[in-house]
Scaffold this active site. Structure first.
Site, short mmCIF file in Angstrom:
data_model
loop_
_atom_site.label_atom_id
_atom_site.label_comp_id
_atom_site.label_asym_id
_atom_site.label_seq_id
_atom_site.Cartn_x
_atom_site.Cartn_y
_atom_site.Cartn_z
N LEU A 143 0.82 -1.21 0.00
CA LEU A 143 0.00 0.00 0.00
C LEU A 143 0.86 1.27 0.00
O LEU A 143 1.89 1.33 0.68
CB LEU A 143 -0.88 -0.01 1.25
CG LEU A 143 -1.90 1.12 1.39
CD1 LEU A 143 -3.02 0.94 0.38
CD2 LEU A 143 -2.46 1.16 2.80
N HIS A 144 0.44 2.26 -0.75
CA HIS A 144 1.15 3.55 -0.74
C HIS A 144 0.19 4.65 -1.15
O HIS A 144 -0.64 4.47 -2.02
CB HIS A 144 2.37 3.52 -1.66
CG HIS A 144 2.09 3.05 -3.07
ND1 HIS A 144 1.92 1.71 -3.37
CD2 HIS A 144 1.93 3.72 -4.22
CE1 HIS A 144 1.68 1.60 -4.67
NE2 HIS A 144 1.67 2.80 -5.21
N GLN A 145 0.33 5.76 -0.49
CA GLN A 145 -0.51 6.93 -0.79
C GLN A 145 0.33 7.96 -1.55
O GLN A 145 1.40 8.35 -1.12
CB GLN A 145 -1.01 7.56 0.51
CG GLN A 145 -1.53 8.98 0.38
CD GLN A 145 -2.98 9.08 0.82
OE1 GLN A 145 -3.88 8.61 0.13
NE2 GLN A 145 -3.19 9.67 1.96
#
Ligand SMILES: [Zn+2]
Length: 187
Positions: A143-145
């Site tokens: 996951l990465h924003q």
């Protein structure tokens, strides 16, 4: 002359759909990007977001290290100063974050915005997560924003005609500027 060349151009009005005022530039060659080799789904060496925090800050392009999450420069930036907020843990879904990780994920997103505001005075931001390869995630397993600063007129014709983005600042210089501008309080 071949039969194909004899065919009249297809009239767009003969297709089903609602016109929206946009012209389309069809880029089937980009399927190579969509279907091409992707980073490993496994945690560890094949995952760039597992590997980055193990390097030193400059080599890993790490901007900030929190307790559960960290901030790193995107190696493939859409714009100068494009950073990613990631949990250290190799999880793919936002709902898989613990409460502690969720809180820090949000706090670091805010801190990244503040650091970018202080260092490069953007006119706006794009924030968000692409969950799953089908949604556009390049590294779907971790996951990465995205935090992407935007300036008026920052998108020009180069990405369309030349497959090239004009980036006025080197990644290491951008990282150093963000480190210098990183706010003390992350709330
Ligand atoms: Zn990972």
């Amino acid at each position: 002359m071949t039969e194909a060349n004899d065919r009249p151009l297809e009239d767009e009005r003969s297709f089903v759909g609602v016109p929206d005022g946009f012209d389309r530039l069809w880029t089937p060659h980009r399927m190579a990007y969509v279907t091409g080799e992707r980073p490993s789904d496994e945690a560890g060496e094949g995952c760039p977001f597992c590997v980055a925090p193990d390097k030193d800050d400059a080599e890993g392009l790490v901007v900030h290290r929190g307790e559960t999450c960290f901030v790193v420069m995107n190696l493939f930036p859409y714009n100068a100063g494009h950073v990613l907020v990631c949990p250290y843990r190799h999880v793919s879904l936002y709902v898989d974050l613990t409460d502690e990780e969720t809180a820090e994920f949000t706090a670091l997103t805010k801190a990244a915005i503040r650091a970018l505001q202080a260092s490069s005075n953007p006119h706006g931001f794009n924030l968000g997560m692409n969950q799953g390869a089908v949604a556009g995630a390049g590294v779907a397993a971790h996951l990465h924003q995205h935090v992407i600063p935007r300036w008026g007129g920052d998108m020009n014709f180069l990405p369309i005609v030349a497959q090239t983005k004009a980036l006025p600042i080197l990644l290491e210089d951008a990282r150093a500027a963000l480190v210098a501008a990183w706010p003390d309080a992350q709330a």
